[in-house]
Design a protein around this motif. Structure first.
Motif, PDB file in Angstrom:
ATOM      1  N   VAL A   1       1.808   2.628   0.405  1.00  0.00           N
ATOM      2  CA  VAL A   1       1.096   1.494   1.000  1.00  0.00           C
ATOM      3  C   VAL A   1       0.510   0.610  -0.106  1.00  0.00           C
ATOM      4  O   VAL A   1      -0.194   1.093  -0.982  1.00  0.00           O
ATOM      5  CB  VAL A   1      -0.054   1.962   1.927  1.00  0.00           C
ATOM      6  CG1 VAL A   1      -0.767   0.763   2.552  1.00  0.00           C
ATOM      7  CG2 VAL A   1       0.466   2.893   3.006  1.00  0.00           C
ATOM      8  N   ALA A   2       0.805  -0.692  -0.033  1.00  0.00           N
ATOM      9  CA  ALA A   2       0.289  -1.605  -1.054  1.00  0.00           C
ATOM     10  C   ALA A   2      -0.785  -2.530  -0.490  1.00  0.00           C
ATOM     11  O   ALA A   2      -1.505  -3.191  -1.239  1.00  0.00           O
ATOM     12  CB  ALA A   2       1.424  -2.449  -1.625  1.00  0.00           C
ATOM     13  N   ARG A   3      -0.873  -2.597   0.834  1.00  0.00           N
ATOM     14  CA  ARG A   3      -1.742  -3.618   1.417  1.00  0.00           C
ATOM     15  C   ARG A   3      -2.189  -3.171   2.807  1.00  0.00           C
ATOM     16  O   ARG A   3      -1.416  -2.526   3.522  1.00  0.00           O
ATOM     17  CB  ARG A   3      -0.918  -4.903   1.540  1.00  0.00           C
ATOM     18  CG  ARG A   3      -1.680  -6.187   1.528  1.00  0.00           C
ATOM     19  CD  ARG A   3      -0.688  -7.330   1.480  1.00  0.00           C
ATOM     20  NE  ARG A   3      -0.211  -7.575   0.113  1.00  0.00           N
ATOM     21  CZ  ARG A   3      -0.721  -8.517  -0.689  1.00  0.00           C
ATOM     22  NH1 ARG A   3      -1.686  -9.307  -0.265  1.00  0.00           N
ATOM     23  NH2 ARG A   3      -0.268  -8.676  -1.914  1.00  0.00           N
TER      24      ARG A   3
ATOM     25  N   ARG B   1       3.164  -3.070 -11.582  1.00  0.00           N
ATOM     26  CA  ARG B   1       3.542  -3.815 -10.375  1.00  0.00           C
ATOM     27  C   ARG B   1       3.985  -2.802  -9.332  1.00  0.00           C
ATOM     28  O   ARG B   1       4.726  -1.850  -9.642  1.00  0.00           O
ATOM     29  CB  ARG B   1       4.693  -4.748 -10.720  1.00  0.00           C
ATOM     30  CG  ARG B   1       5.210  -5.546  -9.535  1.00  0.00           C
ATOM     31  CD  ARG B   1       6.472  -6.298  -9.955  1.00  0.00           C
ATOM     32  NE  ARG B   1       6.891  -7.274  -8.968  1.00  0.00           N
ATOM     33  CZ  ARG B   1       7.743  -7.011  -7.981  1.00  0.00           C
ATOM     34  NH1 ARG B   1       8.230  -5.795  -7.819  1.00  0.00           N
ATOM     35  NH2 ARG B   1       8.096  -7.972  -7.138  1.00  0.00           N
ATOM     36  N   THR B   2       3.508  -2.941  -8.112  1.00  0.00           N
ATOM     37  CA  THR B   2       4.006  -2.080  -7.031  1.00  0.00           C
ATOM     38  C   THR B   2       4.676  -2.981  -6.004  1.00  0.00           C
ATOM     39  O   THR B   2       4.420  -4.188  -5.946  1.00  0.00           O
ATOM     40  CB  THR B   2       2.865  -1.300  -6.335  1.00  0.00           C
ATOM     41  OG1 THR B   2       1.931  -2.238  -5.814  1.00  0.00           O
ATOM     42  CG2 THR B   2       2.161  -0.357  -7.296  1.00  0.00           C
TER      43      THR B   2
ATOM     44  N   VAL C   1       7.673  -4.221   6.331  1.00  0.00           N
ATOM     45  CA  VAL C   1       7.814  -5.240   5.284  1.00  0.00           C
ATOM     46  C   VAL C   1       7.215  -4.700   3.999  1.00  0.00           C
ATOM     47  O   VAL C   1       6.295  -3.888   4.018  1.00  0.00           O
ATOM     48  CB  VAL C   1       7.076  -6.554   5.636  1.00  0.00           C
ATOM     49  CG1 VAL C   1       7.819  -7.342   6.659  1.00  0.00           C
ATOM     50  CG2 VAL C   1       5.646  -6.286   6.083  1.00  0.00           C
ATOM     51  N   LYS C   2       7.726  -5.194   2.889  1.00  0.00           N
ATOM     52  CA  LYS C   2       7.178  -4.783   1.602  1.00  0.00           C
ATOM     53  C   LYS C   2       6.409  -5.943   1.008  1.00  0.00           C
ATOM     54  O   LYS C   2       6.699  -7.111   1.286  1.00  0.00           O
ATOM     55  CB  LYS C   2       8.302  -4.346   0.680  1.00  0.00           C
ATOM     56  CG  LYS C   2       8.824  -2.963   1.039  1.00  0.00           C
ATOM     57  CD  LYS C   2       9.657  -2.405  -0.079  1.00  0.00           C
ATOM     58  CE  LYS C   2       9.852  -0.909   0.108  1.00  0.00           C
ATOM     59  NZ  LYS C   2      10.549  -0.347  -1.053  1.00  0.00           N
ATOM     60  N   SER C   3       5.437  -5.572   0.210  1.00  0.00           N
ATOM     61  CA  SER C   3       4.589  -6.601  -0.357  1.00  0.00           C
ATOM     62  C   SER C   3       4.250  -6.188  -1.796  1.00  0.00           C
ATOM     63  O   SER C   3       4.206  -5.000  -2.109  1.00  0.00           O
ATOM     64  CB  SER C   3       3.323  -6.679   0.503  1.00  0.00           C
ATOM     65  OG  SER C   3       2.288  -7.274  -0.205  1.00  0.00           O
ATOM     66  N   VAL C   4       3.997  -7.163  -2.622  1.00  0.00           N
ATOM     67  CA  VAL C   4       3.744  -6.868  -4.027  1.00  0.00           C
ATOM     68  C   VAL C   4       2.270  -6.523  -4.247  1.00  0.00           C
ATOM     69  O   VAL C   4       1.382  -7.117  -3.649  1.00  0.00           O
ATOM     70  CB  VAL C   4       4.144  -8.069  -4.914  1.00  0.00           C
ATOM     71  CG1 VAL C   4       3.768  -7.825  -6.377  1.00  0.00           C
ATOM     72  CG2 VAL C   4       5.631  -8.341  -4.791  1.00  0.00           C
ATOM     73  N   GLY C   5       2.035  -5.526  -5.096  1.00  0.00           N
ATOM     74  CA  GLY C   5       0.665  -5.163  -5.439  1.00  0.00           C
ATOM     75  C   GLY C   5       0.593  -4.791  -6.909  1.00  0.00           C
ATOM     76  O   GLY C   5       1.598  -4.821  -7.618  1.00  0.00           O
ATOM     77  N   VAL C   6      -0.607  -4.449  -7.348  1.00  0.00           N
ATOM     78  CA  VAL C   6      -0.741  -3.995  -8.719  1.00  0.00           C
ATOM     79  C   VAL C   6      -1.661  -2.785  -8.739  1.00  0.00           C
ATOM     80  O   VAL C   6      -2.746  -2.804  -8.173  1.00  0.00           O
ATOM     81  CB  VAL C   6      -1.220  -5.124  -9.668  1.00  0.00           C
ATOM     82  CG1 VAL C   6      -2.477  -5.799  -9.127  1.00  0.00           C
ATOM     83  CG2 VAL C   6      -1.486  -4.602 -11.073  1.00  0.00           C
ATOM     84  N   MET C   7      -1.173  -1.705  -9.349  1.00  0.00           N
ATOM     85  CA  MET C   7      -1.982  -0.487  -9.436  1.00  0.00           C
ATOM     86  C   MET C   7      -1.859   0.055 -10.842  1.00  0.00           C
ATOM     87  O   MET C   7      -0.742   0.302 -11.314  1.00  0.00           O
ATOM     88  CB  MET C   7      -1.482   0.555  -8.430  1.00  0.00           C
ATOM     89  CG  MET C   7      -2.071   0.366  -7.044  1.00  0.00           C
ATOM     90  SD  MET C   7      -1.407   1.584  -5.913  1.00  0.00           S
ATOM     91  CE  MET C   7      -2.823   2.620  -5.669  1.00  0.00           C
ATOM     92  N   GLY C   8      -2.989   0.258 -11.519  1.00  0.00           N
ATOM     93  CA  GLY C   8      -2.971   0.769 -12.894  1.00  0.00           C
ATOM     94  C   GLY C   8      -2.098  -0.076 -13.800  1.00  0.00           C
ATOM     95  O   GLY C   8      -1.259   0.460 -14.510  1.00  0.00           O
TER      96      GLY C   8
END
Ligand code: GLN
Length: 529
Positions: A511-513, A468-469, A458-465
């Protein structure tokens, strides 16, 4: 050195052996385990064992507990020839009820079931079975009980609910106890078992790994003979490595190890296995890189059972092809296949669980034996897991490998949920390596029975620098268990999980989470697929 010609091929003929006849209790294997803990060798056979078909003589016999009622029509019964062996006999729970049934039939349903702790009252201090045993806690697990003293027996101990808690026929050296001395909840159970095996049966206390090694090597030499060649698969796990090392000690380069890289191994696994087994342990090893073949066959497959089957079958093909290429210098054909069967597998396959026996054959080995017409050699089949580890240490197998967590045959393919691709395997592999590295750094590796990272589809939303990831999720799993039948998740300190999560998200692309799996087994399994 022990010479092969002096050694019988049965371990039970080499060491004084206590025979445990299993009536199906969940604790039966523990009886064997406890006896070995004080260096008396013991073997378990189903309660239906014909005594005339035993080709060795035990020093004593223990009849285990069991779920049946001796008075029921379909209850299992011991072969009466056991009394003709003229060795001491100890009946535990069902085993005692069986002795009572044979000697007067005074067994019936009790008005109260008794499950859990009870206090023992030793009435007859002179009974050799109870030497050094006080009025301590014992563990009960029964619904039936003795209502009369069997012919020739006397009472040696009572408890509140069991007037015949322990009985003895001193002249015949036959004893019965209602409680289970093999479980640790029976405070002095081990003393009692030792009294039986060592004092009463006079079994030699010479079962030790040091003694086992010499005789085992000689046994293998005798079994295989002076010319035959043996082949075996190694995976980098404890059992296959220890098995391979003892074969090497016994027959040198006539043992051929094959390691198949299936493309779903852990980080640096192939290199490490190669180095350890060849440079370190001197084993004659062939490494086959079949990763493209495996990954090709796994393409598009998402069903866990299908993945397992594809890997199992592909393994058989690759192994057979490779085996065909091995041309021993002696010109001999390969005759044997090494299999790292351990005693718990043997117990599972012979355990008495009803009128018929259940036999379990390992998928891969079953297939190989059929196709290649090989005979099986199982040097570890008498050993429990911790005994294999001890053996490994004595044979010089590196400590890290000896204490390694188990790893499933289908490897990371069942830790990458959904389709298995090179890229997905890489993510799971890197995350896993970080998790294990941190566990080792924190000194927790031995406390944990198994730990790994699984990659979720599964994909999940993240934030890096500030960006949006949209990337995948890693699930960490760490469990504690003694037998892998049931397991609980390991309680880490929050700071530890925090560190691992931060490292994985920062260091592993894709990997976002990170989540931590807090499900026990049952209802979940250890692996995700
Ligand atoms: N089934 C028998 C009973 O209930 C024996 C139980 C046992 O051996 N644990 O008494």
């Amino acid at each position: 050195m022990v010479s092969p010609s002096d050694v019988p091929v049965e371990v039970s003929k080499v060491f004084d052996t206590i025979l445990v006849l299993d009536f199906g209790s969940q604790y039966s294997h523990l009886i064997t385990r406890r006896l070995r803990e004080f260096n008396v060798y013991a073997e378990m056979l189903p309660c239906t064992q014909k005594i005339s078909e035993l080709n060795w003589k035990p020093k004593g016999v223990i009849l285990s507990g069991g779920p049946y009622s001796v008075y029921a029509e379909d209850a299992p019964h011991v072969d009466h020839d056991v009394f003709k062996l003229d060795v001491p006999i100890l009946g535990i729970c069902y085993g005692m009820q069986e002795l009572a049934w044979i000697n007067g039939k005074g067994v019936a349903r009790g008005d109260k079931r008794e499950y859990g702790p009870a206090t023992l009252n030793v009435e007859d201090q002179s009974c050799s079975l109870f030497k050094g045993v006080d009025n301590s806690q014992v563990w009960m697990s029964h619904g039936d009980k003795l209502h009369a003293l069997p012919t020739g027996f006397k009472i040696v101990a009572t408890s509140e609910n069991s007037p015949y808690c322990a009985i003895a026929h001193e002249k015949e050296n036959i004893f019965g106890i209602q409680f289970h001395p093999e479980v640790t909840h029976s405070a002095q159970g081990k003393i009692l078992l030792k009294n039986f095996a060592v004092d009463i049966c006079q079994a030699n206390t010479n079962w030790s790994m040091e003694n086992f090694i010499d005789t085992e090597i000689a046994r293998i030499q005798k079994l295989v003979g002076p010319t035959a060649e043996v082949i075996g698969a190694v995976s980098g796990g404890v059992d296959s490595t220890v098995g391979a090392k003892i074969m090497k000690e016994a027959i040198g380069d006539r043992f051929h190890a094959i390691y198949v890289d299936n493309g779903v191994m852990r980080k640096n696994e192939t290199e490490t296995v190669y180095k350890t087994l060849t440079e370190g342990l001197g084993i004659n090893l062939t490494v086959v890189d079949a990763s493209d073949l495996f990954l090709g066959r796994l393409k598009g497959v998402t069903d866990p059972e299908k993945k397992r089957k594809i890997i199992g079958n592909t393994f058989i093909h690759v192994f057979e092809d490779e085996a065909a290429k091995i041309k021993p210098a002696s010109g001999q054909e390969i005759e044997y296949l090494l299999q790292g069967t351990l005693y718990p597998d043997v117990i599972e396959s012979i355990s008495f669980k009803g009128p018929s026996q259940t036999i379990k054959t390992h998928h891969n080995v079953g297939g190989l034996l059929e196709n290649m017409k090989l005979k099986l050699i199982e040097p570890l089949r008498e050993l429990f897991k911790d005994e294999v580890r001890h053996l490994g240490e004595l044979l010089g197998v590196p400590h890290d490998l000896v204490w390694r967590h188990p790893f499933p045959g289908p490897g990371l393919a069942i830790r990458v949920l959904g389709e298995v691709t090179k890229e997905q395997v890489k993510i799971a592999r890197e995350a896993d390596a970080i998790f294990i590295e941190e566990i080792k750094k924190a000194g927790l590796y031995k406390q944990i029975s198994q730990a790994f990272a699984a990659l979720l589809p599964v994909k999940s939303v993240g934030v890096m620098g500030d960006q949006r990831t949209y990337e995948q999720v890693i699930a960490l799993r760490a469990i504690e268990t003694t037998d892998f039948m049931t397991a609980d998740w390991f309680i880490f300190e929050a700071a530890f999980l925090k560190k691992v999560a931060s490292r994985i998200v920062n260091e592993v692309d894709g990997v976002a989470r990170v989540t931590y799996d807090i499900t026990s087994k049952p209802p979940a399994t250890v692996e995700w697929e």
